[in-house]
Design an enzyme around this catalytic site. Structure first.
Site, PDB file in Angstrom:
ATOM      1  N   THR A   8       0.554  -1.297   0.233  1.00 33.18           N
ATOM      2  CA  THR A   8       0.261  -0.370  -0.263  1.00 33.18           C
ATOM      3  C   THR A   8       0.709   1.211  -0.061  1.00 33.18           C
ATOM      4  O   THR A   8       2.177   0.803   0.191  1.00 33.18           O
ATOM      5  CB  THR A   8      -0.793  -0.382   1.164  1.00 33.18           C
ATOM      6  OG1 THR A   8      -1.231   1.583   1.260  1.00 33.18           O
ATOM      7  CG2 THR A   8       0.231   0.167   2.781  1.00 33.18           C
ATOM      8  N   ASN A   9      -0.030   2.408  -0.905  1.00 32.00           N
ATOM      9  CA  ASN A   9       1.191   3.041  -0.586  1.00 32.00           C
ATOM     10  C   ASN A   9       0.385   4.408   0.335  1.00 32.00           C
ATOM     11  O   ASN A   9       0.344   5.564   0.936  1.00 32.00           O
ATOM     12  CB  ASN A   9       1.259   3.867  -2.299  1.00 32.00           C
ATOM     13  CG  ASN A   9       1.998   3.924  -2.909  1.00 32.00           C
ATOM     14  OD1 ASN A   9       3.084   3.181  -2.318  1.00 32.00           O
ATOM     15  ND2 ASN A   9       1.339   3.059  -4.218  1.00 32.00           N
ATOM     16  N   ASN A  10      -1.079   3.255   1.321  1.00 32.28           N
ATOM     17  CA  ASN A  10      -1.579   4.321   2.213  1.00 32.28           C
ATOM     18  C   ASN A  10      -1.462   4.569   3.527  1.00 32.28           C
ATOM     19  O   ASN A  10      -0.763   3.661   4.138  1.00 32.28           O
ATOM     20  CB  ASN A  10      -2.583   4.672   2.193  1.00 32.28           C
ATOM     21  CG  ASN A  10      -3.857   5.138   2.980  1.00 32.28           C
ATOM     22  OD1 ASN A  10      -3.589   5.144   4.400  1.00 32.28           O
ATOM     23  ND2 ASN A  10      -4.592   5.279   2.702  1.00 32.28           N
ATOM     24  N   LYS A  13      -3.183   3.120   6.377  1.00 31.02           N
ATOM     25  CA  LYS A  13      -3.291   2.021   6.558  1.00 31.02           C
ATOM     26  C   LYS A  13      -2.163   1.547   7.007  1.00 31.02           C
ATOM     27  O   LYS A  13      -2.032   0.423   8.296  1.00 31.02           O
ATOM     28  CB  LYS A  13      -3.648   1.469   5.391  1.00 31.02           C
ATOM     29  CG  LYS A  13      -5.285   1.961   4.470  1.00 31.02           C
ATOM     30  CD  LYS A  13      -4.644   1.202   3.482  1.00 31.02           C
ATOM     31  CE  LYS A  13      -6.258   0.793   2.875  1.00 31.02           C
ATOM     32  NZ  LYS A  13      -6.644   0.683   1.438  1.00 31.02           N
ATOM     33  N   ASP A  69      -7.775  -3.902   0.329  1.00 32.96           N
ATOM     34  CA  ASP A  69      -8.536  -3.407  -0.953  1.00 32.96           C
ATOM     35  C   ASP A  69     -10.178  -3.513   0.136  1.00 32.96           C
ATOM     36  O   ASP A  69     -10.874  -4.096   1.272  1.00 32.96           O
ATOM     37  CB  ASP A  69      -9.360  -4.048  -2.166  1.00 32.96           C
ATOM     38  CG  ASP A  69      -9.664  -2.117  -2.517  1.00 32.96           C
ATOM     39  OD1 ASP A  69      -8.704  -1.764  -2.249  1.00 32.96           O
ATOM     40  OD2 ASP A  69     -10.031  -3.300  -3.543  1.00 32.96           O
ATOM     41  N   TYR A 151     -13.532   8.021   5.091  1.00 31.12           N
ATOM     42  CA  TYR A 151     -15.081   8.594   4.835  1.00 31.12           C
ATOM     43  C   TYR A 151     -15.265   8.304   6.991  1.00 31.12           C
ATOM     44  O   TYR A 151     -16.038   8.285   7.535  1.00 31.12           O
ATOM     45  CB  TYR A 151     -15.787   7.338   4.424  1.00 31.12           C
ATOM     46  CG  TYR A 151     -15.922   7.665   2.956  1.00 31.12           C
ATOM     47  CD1 TYR A 151     -16.903   7.970   2.389  1.00 31.12           C
ATOM     48  CD2 TYR A 151     -14.980   6.816   2.166  1.00 31.12           C
ATOM     49  CE1 TYR A 151     -16.552   8.242   1.187  1.00 31.12           C
ATOM     50  CE2 TYR A 151     -15.449   6.651   1.147  1.00 31.12           C
ATOM     51  CZ  TYR A 151     -16.153   7.621   0.094  1.00 31.12           C
ATOM     52  OH  TYR A 151     -15.874   7.923  -1.242  1.00 31.12           O
TER      53      TYR A 151
HETATM   54  P1  IMP Z   1      -8.560   1.740  -0.929  1.00 29.04           P
HETATM   55  O1  IMP Z   1      -9.122   1.392  -2.293  1.00 29.04           O
HETATM   56  O2  IMP Z   1      -8.844   0.276  -0.226  1.00 29.04           O
HETATM   57  O3  IMP Z   1      -7.583   2.204  -0.658  1.00 29.04           O
HETATM   58  O4  IMP Z   1      -9.237   2.228   0.498  1.00 29.04           O
HETATM   59  C1  IMP Z   1     -10.528   3.058  -0.439  1.00 29.04           C
HETATM   60  C2  IMP Z   1     -11.331   4.125  -0.193  1.00 29.04           C
HETATM   61  O5  IMP Z   1     -12.100   3.609   1.079  1.00 29.04           O
HETATM   62  C3  IMP Z   1     -10.149   4.860   0.306  1.00 29.04           C
HETATM   63  O6  IMP Z   1      -9.493   6.113  -0.381  1.00 29.04           O
HETATM   64  C4  IMP Z   1     -10.547   5.380   1.375  1.00 29.04           C
HETATM   65  O7  IMP Z   1     -11.601   6.660   1.066  1.00 29.04           O
HETATM   66  C5  IMP Z   1     -11.975   4.827   2.162  1.00 29.04           C
HETATM   67  N1  IMP Z   1     -11.367   3.854   3.596  1.00 29.04           N
HETATM   68  C6  IMP Z   1     -10.776   3.402   3.241  1.00 29.04           C
HETATM   69  N2  IMP Z   1     -10.382   2.069   4.614  1.00 29.04           N
HETATM   70  C7  IMP Z   1     -11.041   3.081   5.196  1.00 29.04           C
HETATM   71  C8  IMP Z   1     -11.061   3.733   6.618  1.00 29.04           C
HETATM   72  O8  IMP Z   1     -10.819   2.337   7.479  1.00 29.04           O
HETATM   73  N3  IMP Z   1     -12.053   4.750   7.087  1.00 29.04           N
HETATM   74  C9  IMP Z   1     -12.772   5.740   6.597  1.00 29.04           C
HETATM   75  N4  IMP Z   1     -12.365   5.153   5.063  1.00 29.04           N
HETATM   76  C10 IMP Z   1     -11.415   4.331   4.799  1.00 29.04           C
END
Ligand code: IMP
Length: 193
Positions: A8-10, A13, A69, A151
């Site tokens: 991940t780049n987040n 997370k 994801d 969110y």
């Molecule tokens: P991703 O594709 O798994 O990185 O996540 C998709 C999107 O879901 C992210 O950009 C966030 O907007 C939302 N998201 C994922 N996990 C969370 C969380 O724990 N809290 C709030 N929003 C989340």
């Protein structure tokens, strides 16, 4: 200690998962692995995107890797934004724009129930294992709190009286979808250790 690359780049997370794994594993970020790519999320299910991410990074590192994801699934919106959660309001992946669009789309809807669903894909010695974590809750009318990401300011988990964005990371982890999925991964790794 087992080393796992987290695809991940987040950074949010990474922080959450390092807290959950609590030093049990050596979690390496993409940055630490020297990988600078925008990982593709081209599919229409969380499962397929998680597999794509771990497979791409395994191909680059040949190290054990996991990815996740996550999507926010809102009942009154027939499961949307779901797999499109990151780009709900456009390619900019703007958290605030996504929240604004969600609140507009929920205007006038009585049912505000939603769930976060996380799918984790672990590639261990090249073999895939998949884990899921769900957190049920509801979307409030106006955002509250400044912690977390995505969110978090509009989501109150069932059994809580505040949003994820009003919680410390430890509090969020007592409810969190991601924590539940990662706990299953940890149990699995402990079982086969
Ligand atoms: P991703 O594709 O798994 O990185 O996540 C998709 C999107 O879901 C992210 O950009 C966030 O907007 C939302 N998201 C994922 N996990 C969370 C969380 O724990 N809290 C709030 N929003 C989340």
């Amino acid at each position: 200690m087992k080393t796992l690359v987290f695809a991940t780049n987040n950074q949010n997370k990474v922080n959450e998962i390092r807290k959950v794994t609590n030093g049990l594993f050596n979690i390496i970020t993409l940055q630490e692995a020297g990988i600078d790519i925008d990982i593709p999320e081209p599919h229409d299910t969380l499962e397929a995107n998680a597999t794509e991410k771990s497979t791409v990074i395994y191909g680059l590192t040949k190290q054990d890797v996991f990815s996740e994801d996550t999507g926010l699934e809102v009942i009154a919106l027939k499961g949307e934004p779901g797999v499109k959660s990151a780009r709900y309001a456009g390619e900019g992946r703007d958290f605030q724009a996504n929240i604004d669009k969600l609140l507009v789309n929920l205007e006038g809807k009585e049912n505000r129930q939603a769930q976060f669903r996380t799918v984790v894909s672990l590639l261990l010695d090249g073999k895939e294992y998949v884990f899921e974590g769900i957190c049920k809750g509801s979307i409030i009318q106006e955002q509250k709190g400044f912690k977390g990401f995505g969110y978090d300011p509009v989501f109150i988990p069932d059994g809580a009286d505040k949003t994820f964005a009003e919680m410390t990371m430890d509090e969020k982890n007592t409810f969190s979808h991601r924590k539940k999925a990662i706990s299953k991964l940890i149990d699995f790794l402990n079982e086969i250790a």
